[in-house]
Design a protein around this motif. Structure first.
Motif, PDB file in Angstrom:
ATOM      1  N   LYS A  40      42.160  24.830  41.504  1.00 49.06           N
ATOM      2  CA  LYS A  40      41.135  25.775  41.971  1.00 49.06           C
ATOM      3  C   LYS A  40      41.761  26.957  42.712  1.00 49.06           C
ATOM      4  O   LYS A  40      41.439  28.122  42.445  1.00 49.06           O
ATOM      5  CB  LYS A  40      40.134  25.052  42.899  1.00 49.06           C
ATOM      6  N   THR A  41      42.649  26.635  43.670  1.00 43.62           N
ATOM      7  CA  THR A  41      43.286  27.703  44.439  1.00 43.62           C
ATOM      8  C   THR A  41      44.140  28.582  43.527  1.00 43.62           C
ATOM      9  O   THR A  41      44.134  29.812  43.648  1.00 43.62           O
ATOM     10  CB  THR A  41      44.152  27.095  45.551  1.00 43.62           C
ATOM     11  N   THR A  42      44.839  27.935  42.597  1.00 39.65           N
ATOM     12  CA  THR A  42      45.655  28.684  41.648  1.00 39.65           C
ATOM     13  C   THR A  42      44.799  29.712  40.912  1.00 39.65           C
ATOM     14  O   THR A  42      45.203  30.869  40.746  1.00 39.65           O
ATOM     15  CB  THR A  42      46.303  27.712  40.641  1.00 39.65           C
ATOM     16  N   LEU A  43      43.613  29.313  40.501  1.00 37.50           N
ATOM     17  CA  LEU A  43      42.733  30.227  39.766  1.00 37.50           C
ATOM     18  C   LEU A  43      42.352  31.427  40.635  1.00 37.50           C
ATOM     19  O   LEU A  43      42.479  32.579  40.210  1.00 37.50           O
ATOM     20  CB  LEU A  43      41.473  29.493  39.302  1.00 37.50           C
ATOM     21  N   LEU A  44      41.913  31.175  41.861  1.00 35.54           N
ATOM     22  CA  LEU A  44      41.503  32.293  42.720  1.00 35.54           C
ATOM     23  C   LEU A  44      42.685  33.206  43.034  1.00 35.54           C
ATOM     24  O   LEU A  44      42.552  34.429  43.057  1.00 35.54           O
ATOM     25  CB  LEU A  44      40.887  31.780  44.024  1.00 35.54           C
ATOM     26  N   GLN A  45      43.840  32.609  43.279  1.00 35.02           N
ATOM     27  CA  GLN A  45      45.014  33.437  43.593  1.00 35.02           C
ATOM     28  C   GLN A  45      45.418  34.285  42.396  1.00 35.02           C
ATOM     29  O   GLN A  45      45.897  35.409  42.558  1.00 35.02           O
ATOM     30  CB  GLN A  45      46.188  32.548  44.013  1.00 35.02           C
ATOM     31  N   THR A  46      45.212  33.744  41.205  1.00 39.28           N
ATOM     32  CA  THR A  46      45.560  34.518  40.014  1.00 39.28           C
ATOM     33  C   THR A  46      44.593  35.691  39.849  1.00 39.28           C
ATOM     34  O   THR A  46      45.006  36.803  39.518  1.00 39.28           O
ATOM     35  CB  THR A  46      45.549  33.606  38.770  1.00 39.28           C
ATOM     36  N   VAL A  47      43.321  35.441  40.137  1.00 36.66           N
ATOM     37  CA  VAL A  47      42.349  36.530  40.058  1.00 36.66           C
ATOM     38  C   VAL A  47      42.726  37.630  41.065  1.00 36.66           C
ATOM     39  O   VAL A  47      42.629  38.816  40.778  1.00 36.66           O
ATOM     40  CB  VAL A  47      40.920  36.008  40.323  1.00 36.66           C
ATOM     41  N   SER A  48      43.194  37.220  42.255  1.00 35.98           N
ATOM     42  CA  SER A  48      43.549  38.201  43.283  1.00 35.98           C
ATOM     43  C   SER A  48      44.925  38.815  43.059  1.00 35.98           C
ATOM     44  O   SER A  48      45.346  39.659  43.840  1.00 35.98           O
ATOM     45  CB  SER A  48      43.524  37.543  44.667  1.00 35.98           C
ATOM     46  N   GLY A  49      45.640  38.350  42.052  1.00 36.05           N
ATOM     47  CA  GLY A  49      46.910  38.990  41.726  1.00 36.05           C
ATOM     48  C   GLY A  49      48.109  38.426  42.464  1.00 36.05           C
ATOM     49  O   GLY A  49      49.152  39.065  42.533  1.00 36.05           O
ATOM     50  N   LEU A  50      47.991  37.218  43.016  1.00 32.72           N
ATOM     51  CA  LEU A  50      49.143  36.630  43.708  1.00 32.72           C
ATOM     52  C   LEU A  50      49.997  35.784  42.773  1.00 32.72           C
ATOM     53  O   LEU A  50      51.143  35.492  43.077  1.00 32.72           O
ATOM     54  CB  LEU A  50      48.688  35.764  44.889  1.00 32.72           C
ATOM     55  N   ASN A  51      49.401  35.339  41.636  1.00 28.31           N
ATOM     56  CA  ASN A  51      50.169  34.530  40.681  1.00 28.31           C
ATOM     57  C   ASN A  51      50.282  35.280  39.362  1.00 28.31           C
ATOM     58  O   ASN A  51      49.358  35.983  38.960  1.00 28.31           O
ATOM     59  CB  ASN A  51      49.462  33.203  40.393  1.00 28.31           C
ATOM     60  N   LYS A  52      51.408  35.063  38.696  1.00 31.31           N
ATOM     61  CA  LYS A  52      51.557  35.630  37.348  1.00 31.31           C
ATOM     62  C   LYS A  52      50.889  34.693  36.350  1.00 31.31           C
ATOM     63  O   LYS A  52      50.978  33.473  36.513  1.00 31.31           O
ATOM     64  CB  LYS A  52      53.045  35.732  36.997  1.00 31.31           C
ATOM     65  N   LEU A  53      50.257  35.270  35.331  1.00 34.55           N
ATOM     66  CA  LEU A  53      49.716  34.376  34.318  1.00 34.55           C
ATOM     67  C   LEU A  53      50.683  34.261  33.151  1.00 34.55           C
ATOM     68  O   LEU A  53      51.388  35.205  32.823  1.00 34.55           O
ATOM     69  CB  LEU A  53      48.324  34.800  33.840  1.00 34.55           C
ATOM     70  N   ARG A  54      50.702  33.037  32.587  1.00 38.97           N
ATOM     71  CA  ARG A  54      51.589  32.833  31.437  1.00 38.97           C
ATOM     72  C   ARG A  54      50.912  33.389  30.187  1.00 38.97           C
ATOM     73  O   ARG A  54      51.543  34.018  29.364  1.00 38.97           O
ATOM     74  CB  ARG A  54      51.867  31.337  31.297  1.00 38.97           C
ATOM     75  N   SER A  55      49.619  33.142  30.063  1.00 36.90           N
ATOM     76  CA  SER A  55      48.873  33.737  28.956  1.00 36.90           C
ATOM     77  C   SER A  55      47.409  33.800  29.338  1.00 36.90           C
ATOM     78  O   SER A  55      46.980  33.197  30.313  1.00 36.90           O
ATOM     79  CB  SER A  55      49.074  32.918  27.671  1.00 36.90           C
ATOM     80  N   GLY A  56      46.639  34.547  28.565  1.00 34.64           N
ATOM     81  CA  GLY A  56      45.213  34.670  28.823  1.00 34.64           C
ATOM     82  C   GLY A  56      44.848  36.065  29.270  1.00 34.64           C
ATOM     83  O   GLY A  56      45.709  36.938  29.415  1.00 34.64           O
ATOM     84  N   ARG A  57      43.540  36.280  29.480  1.00 34.03           N
ATOM     85  CA  ARG A  57      43.055  37.602  29.861  1.00 34.03           C
ATOM     86  C   ARG A  57      42.099  37.502  31.033  1.00 34.03           C
ATOM     87  O   ARG A  57      41.332  36.534  31.128  1.00 34.03           O
ATOM     88  CB  ARG A  57      42.279  38.231  28.697  1.00 34.03           C
ATOM     89  N   MET A  58      42.128  38.474  31.902  1.00 27.23           N
ATOM     90  CA  MET A  58      41.144  38.529  32.982  1.00 27.23           C
ATOM     91  C   MET A  58      40.552  39.928  32.997  1.00 27.23           C
ATOM     92  O   MET A  58      41.283  40.920  32.986  1.00 27.23           O
ATOM     93  CB  MET A  58      41.797  38.248  34.334  1.00 27.23           C
ATOM     94  N   GLU A  59      39.220  39.988  33.013  1.00 31.27           N
ATOM     95  CA  GLU A  59      38.541  41.284  33.051  1.00 31.27           C
ATOM     96  C   GLU A  59      37.614  41.329  34.256  1.00 31.27           C
ATOM     97  O   GLU A  59      36.974  40.327  34.591  1.00 31.27           O
ATOM     98  CB  GLU A  59      37.671  41.459  31.798  1.00 31.27           C
ATOM     99  N   PHE A  60      37.558  42.495  34.879  1.00 29.76           N
ATOM    100  CA  PHE A  60      36.630  42.682  35.994  1.00 29.76           C
ATOM    101  C   PHE A  60      35.857  43.961  35.739  1.00 29.76           C
ATOM    102  O   PHE A  60      36.467  45.022  35.543  1.00 29.76           O
ATOM    103  CB  PHE A  60      37.405  42.766  37.314  1.00 29.76           C
ATOM    104  N   GLY A  61      34.536  43.842  35.681  1.00 32.47           N
ATOM    105  CA  GLY A  61      33.709  45.005  35.377  1.00 32.47           C
ATOM    106  C   GLY A  61      34.095  45.653  34.054  1.00 32.47           C
ATOM    107  O   GLY A  61      34.072  46.870  33.924  1.00 32.47           O
ATOM    108  N   GLY A  62      34.514  44.833  33.085  1.00 34.87           N
ATOM    109  CA  GLY A  62      34.810  45.348  31.751  1.00 34.87           C
ATOM    110  C   GLY A  62      36.233  45.844  31.558  1.00 34.87           C
ATOM    111  O   GLY A  62      36.634  46.127  30.433  1.00 34.87           O
TER     112      GLY A  62
END
Ligand code: ATP
Ligand code: MG
Lengths: 235, 291
Positions: A40-62
C-alpha cells in the motif's frame, strides 16, 4: 482523476507491486485496504514520485505523471499525508503548515486563508501553533500531517494509514475529519489496515494482497464480501 | 588584568572565526548528511579569495570583500554541482571521501597558484588599537567578534523568519517528507552548500589579518572547527558557536598561561574528554537519525 495501469514496482529483487491497476474518479473517496507488507505504502509513494516504476502507466487529470518530479506532482495537485505522519520535528506547528504551501504563497505570506481553514478543521492545532512538531501527541501529529497536506490546495489527497497507532476514539476522530474533508468535494485515496473505518468513509475500495489487487467494488460490496469479512473484519 | 582582557579579546576573535567555520560545516552536514572534510580548505580559500581580490587585483576594501564573497558563493555552487550532485546517490561515505580528495586538490591548487610564501592580508583596521578597561586591544579583533555576532543574527533570521530558511530546516529534518510537501530539495541543498561556502569565506577574510595567509592553513582550521562541533554538540548550531568560542579561548589562554607548544593539545584534550564523557556535546541533542 487518477488512473494507474499495470503498475509494477520493485525494490531490487523484491517485487512489491505486480501489475496493479486502479482508478480514482473526481470527487470520490477510495479506500485501498490490505495487510502488512501488501504494498500500500509503495503504491502511494510511487504516485508521489518517490519510487521508480519498473513498468506501467500513471495518469493524473489525463496527463502522464512520468515526467513530473515529486515537487511538480504536488504543484499538479497531489498531496500526501505519509505513513508515520513524518511531521518536521523541529518546526513549530505553524511552520510545518506554512512550509507545505507553494513557494510563491510562502514568499508573499498569502497563506492566511489556507491556515485558517486548517485551523478551522483542527482547532487543536491552532492552540498549539507555536509548539514544536515532536512535542505533539500521536493524534495531533496525524491531524497536523493531514492539515499540512491540505496546505498545497490539492486536488487529490493521499492518506497513508491515518489511524496507525491511535487509540480507537482518536482514530474515529481523525476519520470524522476525513469525512468532513470529503464533504468539501476533495478527491481522496486512503490506505488502511483498519478496514471498518476506511470503508465507512469510502465510496469504493480495492483489496491489495502481496502486491496484487485481488478484489474491487463499492464499499458496501466489500463489507459484505466473504473474503474481506474473514481476512480483515475478523468474522 | 590588562593582559587578561587582551587575551580574552584575541581568544574570542579567534573563536569567532572557528565558530563561523563550524557553522558552515554544520549547515552542510545537517542539510546533506555530508561531513565535509574540505571545510578547512573552504576557509583557506576564503582567505586567498581576499588575497586575490585585495592584493593581486588591488580592489578597494568593500568591493574586494564583496568580490571575494561572491567568488566563494560561486565556489559553493560549483562544489555542489561537481562533487555533491554526481555522488548524491552513492553512499554518504563516498561523498565524504570525495570531500577529502577535493580538500587535498584545493590545497595543491592554492599552492600552485599562490606559492608557498605566506601573504599578509590587510585588515580595514590595520594597526588600530583601542583602550578597553585599561587594556590595549586590536580593533580588528573587536570587529571580528562584532561581525560574527551580526552574521549569527542574520543566519537566525534566515532560518526562522524566511520561507527559504524554514524550508532548509525542513529538508534537514526529513528529506522524504520535504519532497512530499513539494519542496525543491535539490535547490535547497545547493543553497546550503553556497551558504556554507560564504560563511567559510567570511571566516577566511577575518582570519587572514590575524594569521598569515598560508596555503596550509586549512588543516588546523578544519581540526579546530571539528573540535568545536564535537564540544558544542555535533550538528547543533548553538553548539558550533559555543564550541568555536571555547576552542578559540582555550587556544589563546593555553598558549599564554601554559605553553604555546601545547595550545592545540588543550582543545583536543577537551574534545576527547567530551567524546568519552558527553559525546552529544554541550547542547546535547541526543544523536538522532536523519529521516
Ligand atoms: N525501502 C524498501 N526496500 C526494500 N523493500 C521494501 C522497501 N519498502 C518496502 N519494501 C517491501 O515491499 C513490500 C511492500 O511494502 P509496503 O511498505 O508498501 O507495504 P504496506 O502495505 O504499506 O505495509 P504496512 O501496512 O505494514 O505499512 C514489503 O514486502 C516490504 O518489505
Ligand atoms: Mg504502509
Amino acid at each position: 482523476m487518477l488512473r494507474i495501469e499495470d503498475l509494477t514496482v520493485a525494490y531490487g529483487d523484491i517485487v512489491a507491486l505486480h501489475g496493479v491497476s486502479l482508478e480514482v474518479a473526481a470527487g470520490e473517496t477510495v479506500a485501498l485496504i490490505g495487510a502488512n507488507g501488501a504494498g500500500k505504502t509503495t503504491l502511494l509513494q510511487t504516485v508521489s514520485g518517490l519510487n521508480k516504476l519498473r513498468s506501467g502507466r500513471m495518469e493524473f487529470g489525463g496527463a502522464s505523471l512520468a515526467p513530473l518530479s515529486s515537487a511538480d506532482r504536488v504543484r499538479a495537485g497531489i498531496a500526501q499525508a505519509p505513513e508515520g505522519r513524518r511531521i518536521f520535528p523541529g518546526l513549530s506547528v505553524e511552520e510545518n503548515l506554512v512550509v507545505a504551501t507553494s513557494s510563491w504563497r510562502r514568499l508573499g505570506k498569502s497563506y492566511a486563508d489556507d491556515l485558517a481553514q486548517v485551523f478551522d478543521l483542527f482547532p487543536r492545532l491552532k492552540e498549539r501553533r507555536r509548539q514544536l512538531g515532536w512535542s505533539l501527541s500521536g493524534g495531533e501529529q496525524q491531524m497536523l500531517a493531514i492539515g499540512r497536506a491540505l496546505m498545497s490546495r490539492p486536488k487529490l489527497l493521499l492518506l497513508d494509514e491515518p489511524s496507525l497507532g491511535l487509540a480507537p476514539r482518536l482514530a474515529e476522530e481523525v476519520y470524522d475529519r476525513v469525512g468532513r474533508i470529503r464533504e468539501t468535494g476533495l478527491t481522496i485515496l486512503v490506505v488502511e489496515q483498519n478496514t471498518v473505518l476506511a470503508l465507512a468513509v469510502a465510496n469504493r475500495g480495492y483489496v491489495l494482497e502481496t502486491g496484487r489487487v485481488v478484489l474491487a467494488g463499492s464499499a458496501d460490496e466489500l463489507r459484505r464480501s466473504e473474503r474481506v469479512r474473514e481476512a480483515y473484519l475478523g468474522r | 588584568m590588562a593582559d587578561l582582557i587582551q587575551l580574552l579579546t584575541n581568544g574570542l576573535a579567534l573563536g569567532s572565526v572557528y565558530a563561523l567555520a563550524a557553522i558552515g560545516f554544520v549547515i552542510v552536514y545537517s542539510a546533506t548528511g555530508v561531513v565535509n572534510f574540505a571545510a578547512g580548505q573552504f576557509v583557506m580559500l576564503g582567505t586567498f579569495a581576499g588575497v586575490a581580490m585585495l592584493l593581486n587585483a588591488g580592489l578597494p576594501m568593500p568591493v574586494g570583500y564583496a568580490a571575494a564573497l561572491i567568488a566563494m558563493a560561486l565556489f559553493g555552487a560549483l562544489f555542489y554541482l561537481v562533487v555533491y550532485l554526481p555522488l548524491r546517490t552513492s553512499p554518504v561515505v563516498t561523498v565524504i571521501i570525495g570531500t577529502v580528495a577535493i580538500g587535498i586538490t584545493l590545497q595543491n591548487a592554492a599552492l600552485l597558484t599562490f606559492g608557498s610564501w605566506p601573504f599578509r592580508l590587510p585588515s580595514p583596521f590595520e594597526g588600530m588599537m583601542i583602550e578597553v578597561a585599561g587594556a590595549v586591544v586590536s580593533v580588528h579583533a573587536l570587529a571580528v567578534v562584532a561581525t560574527t555576532a551580526v552574521m549569527i543574527f542574520l543566519l537566525w533570521l534566515l532560518l526562522h523568519r524566511t520561507a527559504i530558511g524554514i524550508a532548509m530546516r525542513a529538508v534537514a529534518q526529513d528529506v522524504k517528507a520535504a519532497r512530499l510537501m513539494g519542496l525543491r530539495v535539490q535547490w535547497l541543498l545547493a543553497f546550503s552548500w553556497i551558504l556554507g561556502a560564504v560563511l567559510a569565506g567570511v571566516a577566511g577574510l577575518m582570519l587572514g589579518p590575524m594569521w598569515f595567509a598560508d596555503v596550509n592553513m586549512g588543516d588546523p582550521i578544519a581540526l579546530k572547527a571539528f573540535a568545536a562541533t564535537v564540544i558544542g554538540g555535533f550538528g547543533s548550531l548553538p553548539g558550533a558557536i559555543a564550541g568555536g568560542l571555547f576552542v578559540g579561548l582555550a587556544e589563546v589562554l593555553g598558549a599564554s598561561y601554559i605553553s604555546s607548544a601545547y595550545k592545540d593539545l588543550i582543545a583536543f584534550g577537551i574534545m576527547i574528554l567530551f567524546l568519552l564523557v558527553r559525546p552529544q556535546g554541550i547542547f546535547g541533542e541526543p544523536i538522532q537519525d536523519r529521516g
